[in-house]
Enzyme design. Structure first.
Site, mmCIF file in Angstrom:
data_model
loop_
_atom_site.group_PDB
_atom_site.id
_atom_site.type_symbol
_atom_site.label_atom_id
_atom_site.label_comp_id
_atom_site.label_asym_id
_atom_site.label_seq_id
_atom_site.Cartn_x
_atom_site.Cartn_y
_atom_site.Cartn_z
ATOM 1 N N SER A 28 0.832 -1.199 0.000
ATOM 2 C CA SER A 28 0.000 0.000 0.000
ATOM 3 C C SER A 28 0.870 1.254 0.000
ATOM 4 C CB SER A 28 -0.957 -0.041 1.191
ATOM 5 O OG SER A 28 -1.996 0.885 1.040
ATOM 6 N N ASP A 34 -5.771 -3.614 -2.517
ATOM 7 C CA ASP A 34 -4.782 -3.305 -1.483
ATOM 8 C C ASP A 34 -4.178 -4.578 -0.868
ATOM 9 O OD1 ASP A 34 -3.441 -2.382 0.842
ATOM 10 O OD2 ASP A 34 -4.749 -0.628 0.896
#
Length: 730
Positions: free
Chosen positions: A70, A216
Site C-alpha cells: 500500500s 490493497d
C-alpha cells in the site's frame, strides 16, 4: 630433544588451529550484513517511512532489498527507482491530494456535452445499463490521477520502469480480490504494481492484471516480512509498521465505520503474524503517529518527523548495520538535470468503440517535440472526463531507437449506456417550495464517429421531456448535426407589484434541426431551424387573462463558451453565451447575451454576471418575456415575479472561502455578499416608477456530494426581502 620437538609441534598445531579459528571468525564478523527494509501500509501515516529512510541513508546503511504494501509500496517503489527521501518529502508536500482523490477532470476540462450533463445531474452516480441489468462502478474513484502521480514518482516519462530492471531489488504486495490470494510483484511495470497495492476496496477500483482483479495488499500482508525473507535472504530485517490501531467499539456505528473496522481487523491479524516471525537480530519500528489518520495527507511532515524519531530511538542497533566502508553514491535512475525525452511519434492504443482520432485530437503533444509531462497529464485527465473509459494512462516505448508515446485509454467494459440522476429543491419565503427529480439515459458510440442518443425526463415543479441525437460528421468530432425535441410544462405566476393576481400553466415545446461546430472542449456554435409550439391556460386568476395557442418557427444561431473551473462555485474562468432567434411569422428577432466570470485572490473570489436581452424588430411576445426575480436574479423579488422587455441585468459578488470539503469531495464553503441591478425598457407588471430595480443578497453556500447548497437573504432599498434555500443541481 624429542620432548622439545613435541612441544614445538604442539604449539605450532595449536597456533595453526587458533589462526584458522580466528580467520573464520574474522570472515563472519567482517561479512557485509544483508538488510531488507519492510514498509507497511497505512495510508497517509505511511509518510513516516520517509523519515526512517532519511536516517538509514544518513547512517550509510546499505539495503539489500526493499518490500512494501500500500503506502509502503509507494515509498518502496519510489526509493528503488532512484528517488531520495528528500525528493519524496518535496513531492508529498507539493501533491494536491484533495484533487488527486477526486479522480475526475475539473469541470473546466470536461467536454462541452459532459458539462451540459453536469449542470443537471449528480456526478459520480452514473449507472451502466447492460444486458445483465444495471451495474455500478467498481470503486468510488478509478485512480487515474493517482496512477499518473506514480508515473511522476518513478519517472515513467523517461521510459517504462520495470521492477526487474531496478538497481535495488523490490517486491510489492497486492491482493487478488477474487481468490483472496497474496500477489507479489517482482517484475513488470513498477507504477502498475504500486497502483494495485494501494487500491483500497470499495474506494478505488481494482486493477485488472492478467485476468485478476487486484486490490490493497494490506488485506493479506500489511507488513510483508516473509516476502522480504524470500526476496533477498536477509541477515537482518528493518520492519516499519504504520497501521492504524483499531477503534473502540463505542466509536463504531455507521456503515462506513463498520467497513473500516472490518478491514482494520483483517490487517491487524496479518500484521500480528508478521511481527511474531521477526528474529532477535531484526529491528521493529512502530512510529508514534498519534491521531494522524489514513487520509491526513496534509500532515505528511508530522508523519515524517515521527518516522525519524522512532528510527533515532533504535539508533545504536541501526548503526551496527552500517557499512564499514564508505558507500558509493546510490545509483540514480534518472539524473536530475536530464532533458525531457524527445518523442518521435504519438500513438493511441487500439480501441473497440471510440475512434482513435477522437482521442488523438485531445492530445497536444506532437511528434518531433520534447515530452511535456504536465501538459500530457492534463490531456489524459480531460480524456478520462468524457466518461467512456475505465482508466487512461501512457507509457514510453522504445522501438528501433525511436521513442513512441503510447496513449492507453481503456474503455469501460461494463457499459456504453448510462443512467444519470439529479434533483433540486428550491424553497423561498415569497413563493414557497418547488422540487424536481430528473433521470437521463445516454446511449454512446452508436457508430464509429461517436453518434449519441440522449433522453431525459423531469418530474416535479417543472415537468419536461428532452430527446437529443448528436451525430459527429468526422472522426475528430469537429462538426456535427443535432436534431432535438424539448417539451416542458411549468407554472408561471403573474404579479401586479408584489401581489400575485394570476397563474398560467405554460406548455412550451420546440424541435431543433441544428448544424454545429465544436469549439474544442469549451463550447459549441450552432445554426439551424427551431419550431415552437406554445400553449398557456389560466389556472388561478383574479382578473380575466387570455389563453395562448401559438405555433411558429424561425432561424436560430448561437454560440456558447464555458471555461470555468467549476459549475456552481467557480474560482476562475468565465462563461459566455450569445444567441439569435428570428421569427418572421411572429415579427420579432430576439438577441440574448450572457457573461459570467470569477477571479480568485487567496481565499477570496470576485464574481459577476452581465445579461442583456432585447428584440430588434418589435416587443417580445408575452410568452417570451424576460423573467426576473429569484436567487441571484434580483434576489429581493420572488422567482419570475418581474416580466419585462429589453432587459439589462448585472450583479457583482464577493465571496470568502470559509473551508474546504474533506478528502475525496470537491468544492468549498463560501460566505458571499452581492449587489444586483436591472434596467428594463418595458416593465409590464411592477408598479414602482423608474427603469431601474436594485437588490442585494447575503448567502452561505457550498458544494456537497448531492450538488450545491445555498442559504440566502435577498433585500432591496424599498424594504422588500426574500429568504432562500436551494439544494441540488438545477
Amino acid at each position: 630433544m624429542f620432548c622439545i620437538r613435541k612441544y614445538i609441534a604442539v604449539v605450532v598445531v595449536l597456533c595453526l588451529a587458533h589462526s584458522m579459528a580466528w580467520g573464520q571468525e574474522l570472515r563472519v564478523n567482517t561479512a557485509e550484513p544483508r538488510i531488507a527494509l519492510v514498509l507497511g501500509g497505512g495510508g497517509a501515516r505511511g509518510a513516516a517511512h520517509i523519515g526512517v529512510l532519511e536516517i538509514i541513508e544518513r547512517e550509510h546503511i546499505a539495503l539489500t532489498c526493499v518490500v512494501g504494501t500500500s503506502m509502503g509500496a509507494l515509498v518502496a517503489g519510489s526509493y528503488a527507482a532512484g528517488m531520495t527521501p528528500e525528493e519524496m518529502r518535496r513531492q508529498l508536500s507539493a501533491a494536491d491530494w484533495g484533487d488527486m482523490f477526486l479522480d475526475g477532470a475539473d469541470y473546466g476540462q470536461l467536454s462541452y456535452r459532459k458539462k451540459r450533463i453536469s449542470q443537471r445531474y449528480l456526478s459520480g452516480v452514473e449507472l451502466g445499463v447492460t444486458s445483465k441489468g444495471v451495474e455500478f462502478h467498481s470503486g468510488v474513484i478509478a485512480g487515474t490521477k493517482i496512477k499518473l502521480f506514480f508515473n511522476q514518482l518513478v519517472k515513467a516519462d523517461y521510459g517504462v520502469r520495470k521492477i526487474e530492471d531496478l538497481p535495488l531489488p523490490v517486491a510489492i504486495v497486492a491482493t487478488d480480490i477474487g481468490t483472496g490470494e497474496e500477489v507479489v510483484f517482482r517484475s513488470g511495470s513498477l507504477s502498475h504494481a504500486m497502483r494495485a497495492s494501494m487500491s483500497v476496496p470499495g474506494f478505488m477500483a481494482p486493477l485488472d492484471y492478467q485476468g485478476r482483479k487486484l486490490v490493497d495488499g494490506g488485506l493479506v500482508d500489511n507488513l510483508p516480512v516473509a516476502v522480504a525473507r524470500d526476496l533477498c535472504q536477509p541477515t537482518h530485517i528493518i520492519a516499519v509498521n504504520v497501521g492504524s490501531p483499531l477503534r473502540p467499539a463505542n466509536e463504531i456505528g455507521s456503515l462506513i465505520s463498520v467497513t473500516g473496522q472490518m478491514i482494520g481487523v483483517l490487517t491487524d491479524q496479518n500484521v500480528t503474524r508478521s511481527i511474531a516471525s521477526l528474529k532477535p537480530e531484526d529491528i521493529y519500528l512502530y512510529p508514534d503517529l498519534g491521531d494522524i489518520g489514513a487520509v491526513d495527507f496534509q500532515r505528511s511532515e508530522d508523519a515524517i518527523a515521527a518516522g525519524r524519531k522512532v528510527a533515532l530511538s533504535e539508533l545504536p542497533r541501526l548503526q551496527a548495520l552500517a557499512s564499514p566502508v564508505a558507500l558509493p553514491e546510490r545509483a540514480r535512475a534518472i539524473a536530475a538535470n536530464d532533458l525531457p525525452l524527445f518523442i518521435d511519434a504519438v500513438e493511441v492504443a487500439p480501441l473497440q468503440h471510440v475512434h482513435p482520432d477522437y482521442v488523438q485530437r485531445q492530445i497536444r503533444q506532437r511528434s518531433g517535440q520534447y515530452l511535456d509531462r504536465a501538459q500530457l497529464e492534463q490531456d489524459l485527465i480531460r480524456i478520462y472526463g468524457d466518461g467512456f473509459y475505465e482508466s487512461v494512462d501512457y507509457q514510453i516505448e522504445q522501438r528501433e531507437q525511436r521513442n513512441i508515446l503510447m496513449v492507453e485509454a481503456k474503455e469501460n467494459n461494463w457499459s456504453s449506456d448510462y443512467l444519470s440522476f439529479g434533483f433540486n429543491l428550491d424553497a423561498e419565503y415569497q413563493r414557497g417550495s418547488e422540487f424536481n427529480l430528473r433521470t437521463a439515459y445516454r446511449n454512446t458510440w452508436l457508430n464509429s464517429l461517436g453518434g449519441e442518443f440522449f433522453a431525459a425526463i423531469n418530474i416535479g415543479g417543472k415537468t419536461s421531456l428532452e430527446l437529443n441525437f448528436y451525430q459527429p460528421l468526422n472522426s475528430r468530432q469537429d462538426y456535427f448535426v443535432e436534431p432535438a425535441y424539448v417539451s416542458r410544462r411549468e407554472d408561471l405566476p403573474i404579479y401586479l407589484g408584489s401581489e400575485k393576481i394570476a397563474e398560467y400553466q405554460l406548455n412550451t415545446a420546440y424541435a431543433d434541426w441544428m448544424l454545429g461546430r465544436n469549439l474544442g472542449i469549451y463550447g459549441q456554435a450552432k445554426v439551424g431551424w427551431r419550431e415552437y409550439r406554445i400553449r398557456a391556460d389560466q389556472e388561478i386568476s383574479e382578473v380575466l387573462l387570455p389563453g395562448i395557442n401559438e405555433q411558429y418557427g424561425g432561424f436560430y444561431a448561437g454560440v456558447v463558451v464555458d471555461n470555468r473551473n467549476r459549475l456552481f462555485f467557480p474560482s476562475r474562468g468565465w462563461y459566455g453565451e450569445l444567441s439569435y432567434f428570428d421569427s418572421r411569422e411572429m415579427d420579432y428577432q430576439k438577441i440574448n447575451g450572457d457573461i459570467n466570470y470569477a477571479y480568485a485572490v487567496d481565499d477570496f473570489v470576485l464574481a459577476g454576471r452581465v445579461n442583456y436581452v432585447t428584440s430588434l424588430a418589435s416587443d417580445l411576445p408575452v410568452y417570451d418575456y424576460v423573467r426576473l426575480g429569484g436567487f441571484l436574479h434580483l434576489s429581493a423579488y420572488a422567482r419570475n415575479q418581474i416580466l419585462a422587455d429589453e432587459v439589462f441585468y448585472t450583479h457583482l459578488r464577493a465571496e470568502r472561502i470559509m473551508g474546504r470539503m474533506p478528502l475525496g469531495l470537491s468544492g468549498d464553503i463560501r460566505l458571499g455578499i452581492g449587489i444586483e441591478a436591472a434596467h428594463m425598457g418595458v416593465n409590464y407588471n411592477q408598479l414602482e416608477e423608474g427603469d431601474w430595480l436594485d437588490s442585494g443578497v447575503i448567502y452561505l453556500g457550498g458544494e456537497t456530494p448531492v450538488g450545491p447548497v445555498y442559504i440566502g437573504y435577498g433585500f432591496n432599498l424599498k424594504g422588500d426581502f426574500n429568504l432562500y434555500f436551494q439544494l441540488g443541481a438545477y
